[in-house]
Design a protein around this motif. Sequence first.
Motif, PDB file in Angstrom:
ATOM      1  N   HIS A 131      99.470   4.363   8.854  1.00 15.78           N
ATOM      2  CA  HIS A 131      98.223   4.147   9.594  1.00 15.78           C
ATOM      3  C   HIS A 131      97.823   2.678   9.559  1.00 15.78           C
ATOM      4  CE1 HIS A 131      94.317   5.075  11.270  1.00 15.78           C
ATOM      5  NE2 HIS A 131      93.716   4.525  10.237  1.00 15.78           N
ATOM      6  N   ARG A 132      97.911   2.072   8.384  1.00 14.70           N
ATOM      7  CA  ARG A 132      97.559   0.644   8.271  1.00 14.70           C
ATOM      8  C   ARG A 132      98.511  -0.221   9.088  1.00 14.70           C
ATOM      9  NH1 ARG A 132      96.180   2.137   2.833  1.00 14.70           N
ATOM     10  NH2 ARG A 132      98.350   1.831   2.186  1.00 14.70           N
ATOM     11  N   ASN A 133      99.812   0.115   9.071  1.00 16.14           N
ATOM     12  CA  ASN A 133     100.787  -0.665   9.838  1.00 16.14           C
ATOM     13  C   ASN A 133     100.547  -0.554  11.342  1.00 16.14           C
ATOM     14  OD1 ASN A 133     102.061  -1.499   7.492  1.00 16.14           O
ATOM     15  ND2 ASN A 133     103.563   0.165   7.549  1.00 16.14           N
ATOM     16  N   VAL A 134     100.190   0.652  11.800  1.00 19.11           N
ATOM     17  CA  VAL A 134      99.916   0.860  13.223  1.00 19.11           C
ATOM     18  C   VAL A 134      98.702   0.052  13.653  1.00 19.11           C
ATOM     19  CG1 VAL A 134      99.162   2.551  14.934  1.00 19.11           C
ATOM     20  CG2 VAL A 134     101.031   3.101  13.385  1.00 19.11           C
ATOM     21  N   ILE A 135      97.659   0.073  12.830  1.00 18.12           N
ATOM     22  CA  ILE A 135      96.450  -0.695  13.160  1.00 18.12           C
ATOM     23  C   ILE A 135      96.752  -2.191  13.187  1.00 18.12           C
ATOM     24  CG2 ILE A 135      94.168  -1.355  12.312  1.00 18.12           C
ATOM     25  CD1 ILE A 135      93.798   1.490  11.334  1.00 18.12           C
ATOM     26  N   ALA A 136      97.517  -2.666  12.196  1.00 18.09           N
ATOM     27  CA  ALA A 136      97.867  -4.095  12.162  1.00 18.09           C
ATOM     28  C   ALA A 136      98.681  -4.483  13.392  1.00 18.09           C
ATOM     29  CB  ALA A 136      98.643  -4.403  10.886  1.00 18.09           C
ATOM     30  N   ALA A 137      99.628  -3.627  13.789  1.00 20.49           N
ATOM     31  CA  ALA A 137     100.442  -3.921  14.971  1.00 20.49           C
ATOM     32  C   ALA A 137      99.594  -3.938  16.237  1.00 20.49           C
ATOM     33  CB  ALA A 137     101.563  -2.886  15.100  1.00 20.49           C
ATOM     34  N   ALA A 138      98.605  -3.025  16.306  1.00 25.93           N
ATOM     35  CA  ALA A 138      97.729  -2.982  17.481  1.00 25.93           C
ATOM     36  C   ALA A 138      96.893  -4.256  17.590  1.00 25.93           C
ATOM     37  CB  ALA A 138      96.816  -1.754  17.407  1.00 25.93           C
ATOM     38  N   TYR A 139      96.357  -4.719  16.465  1.00 26.34           N
ATOM     39  CA  TYR A 139      95.582  -5.963  16.485  1.00 26.34           C
ATOM     40  C   TYR A 139      96.450  -7.152  16.852  1.00 26.34           C
ATOM     41  CZ  TYR A 139      91.204  -4.124  14.594  1.00 26.34           C
ATOM     42  OH  TYR A 139      90.015  -3.458  14.444  1.00 26.34           O
ATOM     43  N   GLU A 140      97.686  -7.164  16.330  1.00 26.76           N
ATOM     44  CA  GLU A 140      98.596  -8.278  16.641  1.00 26.76           C
ATOM     45  C   GLU A 140      98.955  -8.276  18.122  1.00 26.76           C
ATOM     46  OE1 GLU A 140     102.982  -9.968  15.228  1.00 26.76           O
ATOM     47  OE2 GLU A 140     102.031  -8.291  14.179  1.00 26.76           O
ATOM     48  N   ASN A 141      99.192  -7.093  18.679  1.00 24.64           N
ATOM     49  CA  ASN A 141      99.519  -6.999  20.094  1.00 24.64           C
ATOM     50  C   ASN A 141      98.343  -7.423  20.967  1.00 24.64           C
ATOM     51  OD1 ASN A 141     101.444  -6.049  22.223  1.00 24.64           O
ATOM     52  ND2 ASN A 141      99.755  -4.672  22.671  1.00 24.64           N
ATOM     53  N   LEU A 142      97.134  -7.049  20.560  1.00 22.42           N
ATOM     54  CA  LEU A 142      95.949  -7.449  21.310  1.00 22.42           C
ATOM     55  C   LEU A 142      95.769  -8.960  21.280  1.00 22.42           C
ATOM     56  CD1 LEU A 142      93.381  -6.677  22.864  1.00 22.42           C
ATOM     57  CD2 LEU A 142      92.227  -6.388  20.661  1.00 22.42           C
ATOM     58  N   ALA A 143      96.003  -9.561  20.105  1.00 25.09           N
ATOM     59  CA  ALA A 143      95.887 -11.015  19.996  1.00 25.09           C
ATOM     60  C   ALA A 143      96.929 -11.704  20.878  1.00 25.09           C
ATOM     61  CB  ALA A 143      96.057 -11.445  18.540  1.00 25.09           C
ATOM     62  N   ALA A 151     102.059  12.050  -2.373  1.00 22.05           N
ATOM     63  CA  ALA A 151     103.037  11.045  -1.931  1.00 22.05           C
ATOM     64  C   ALA A 151     103.080  10.975  -0.403  1.00 22.05           C
ATOM     65  CB  ALA A 151     104.413  11.376  -2.486  1.00 22.05           C
ATOM     66  N   ARG A 152     103.032  12.139   0.240  1.00 22.15           N
ATOM     67  CA  ARG A 152     103.030  12.159   1.709  1.00 22.15           C
ATOM     68  C   ARG A 152     101.770  11.500   2.254  1.00 22.15           C
ATOM     69  NH1 ARG A 152     104.297  17.951   4.091  1.00 22.15           N
ATOM     70  NH2 ARG A 152     104.079  16.711   5.993  1.00 22.15           N
ATOM     71  N   LEU A 153     100.636  11.742   1.602  1.00 24.75           N
ATOM     72  CA  LEU A 153      99.382  11.133   2.035  1.00 24.75           C
ATOM     73  C   LEU A 153      99.447   9.614   1.912  1.00 24.75           C
ATOM     74  CD1 LEU A 153      96.437  11.349   2.951  1.00 24.75           C
ATOM     75  CD2 LEU A 153      95.784  11.643   0.557  1.00 24.75           C
ATOM     76  N   ASP A 154     100.027   9.121   0.823  1.00 25.47           N
ATOM     77  CA  ASP A 154     100.169   7.672   0.651  1.00 25.47           C
ATOM     78  C   ASP A 154     101.029   7.074   1.756  1.00 25.47           C
ATOM     79  OD1 ASP A 154      98.608   7.722  -1.604  1.00 25.47           O
ATOM     80  OD2 ASP A 154     100.299   7.808  -3.011  1.00 25.47           O
ATOM     81  N   ARG A 155     102.120   7.771   2.114  1.00 29.68           N
ATOM     82  CA  ARG A 155     102.987   7.263   3.188  1.00 29.68           C
ATOM     83  C   ARG A 155     102.253   7.262   4.528  1.00 29.68           C
ATOM     84  NH1 ARG A 155     106.941  10.428   0.460  1.00 29.68           N
ATOM     85  NH2 ARG A 155     106.734  12.098   2.026  1.00 29.68           N
ATOM     86  N   LEU A 156     101.468   8.316   4.777  1.00 32.37           N
ATOM     87  CA  LEU A 156     100.709   8.374   6.025  1.00 32.37           C
ATOM     88  C   LEU A 156      99.664   7.262   6.092  1.00 32.37           C
ATOM     89  CD1 LEU A 156     100.135  12.226   6.425  1.00 32.37           C
ATOM     90  CD2 LEU A 156     101.526  10.756   7.879  1.00 32.37           C
ATOM     91  N   GLU A 157      99.026   6.966   4.966  1.00 33.64           N
ATOM     92  CA  GLU A 157      98.039   5.888   4.941  1.00 33.64           C
ATOM     93  C   GLU A 157      98.703   4.540   5.199  1.00 33.64           C
ATOM     94  OE1 GLU A 157      96.125   6.310   1.175  1.00 33.64           O
ATOM     95  OE2 GLU A 157      94.636   7.741   1.919  1.00 33.64           O
ATOM     96  N   ASP A 158      99.900   4.332   4.632  1.00 27.63           N
ATOM     97  CA  ASP A 158     100.635   3.082   4.880  1.00 27.63           C
ATOM     98  C   ASP A 158     101.004   2.955   6.362  1.00 27.63           C
ATOM     99  OD1 ASP A 158     100.484   2.363   2.252  1.00 27.63           O
ATOM    100  OD2 ASP A 158     102.457   3.157   1.711  1.00 27.63           O
TER     101      ASP A 158
END
Length: 236
Positions: A66-78, A57-64
């Motif tokens: 991680h995906r949110n951080v990457i999405a936010a980084a791409y949005e900020n770059l755009a 369960a902790r791994l699933d939360r960490l993966e979520d």
Amino acid sequence: MSSKPLIDARVRERIISDPEILLEDHDVMRALVAANEQNMGKNIVDLRGIAMERLEARLDRLEDTHRNVIAAAYENLAGTNQIHRAVLRLLDAPKFQDLLAVLGGEVADILRVDAMVLVLESDTPDTADPALKKLGEVLHPAPRGFVEDYITHGRATGARQVVLRQVRPEERGFYGPAADYIRSEACIRLDLGEKRLPGMLAMGCEDPHQFTPQQGTDLLTFFGGVFERTMRRWLS
């Protein structure tokens, strides 16, 4: 005990040759753990299995996360790229009239807003230069104190240069033909220099969620800083 394999020979051979494929498949591992618990009986508590479930369960939360951080980084770059393109287009304008035309055209398109209005306070807003009135959809002369009243609505906003919010119907008076469709806006205060009345750059959008108070304002603050310095050059 029979030596005959209980599963398909190809599947068995694949598992024996590469057992890690089972470990990497969450659904298969859950099924194996469940089968093992059934064999142990109901009066046995598998602490190891419980610990594994919690770690999973902790791994699933960490993966979520991680995906949110990457999405936010791409949005900020755009968003950063958008602001940079808009700034470069502003700096290309050779005349003040060209600056206003670019502001309401290409810059608005780059920033994906439906209306862009430059509000300039004046002690005599009704006697503005007729040549500038032709750009009425972009330039809006206003009386002294208009910017502060419009941005704050009588509420304290501190020293914020940028205010993001939804727009009420009665607040869309200076957006021209697009006024009936504006649902959110970004208001950028402009310091036009010593002994000059303040100004405001208003960006209106049909999407009510384009600008909300929860969003960051760093990029728009940078854009406003570049724009007000450009305005000081033309007004000097």
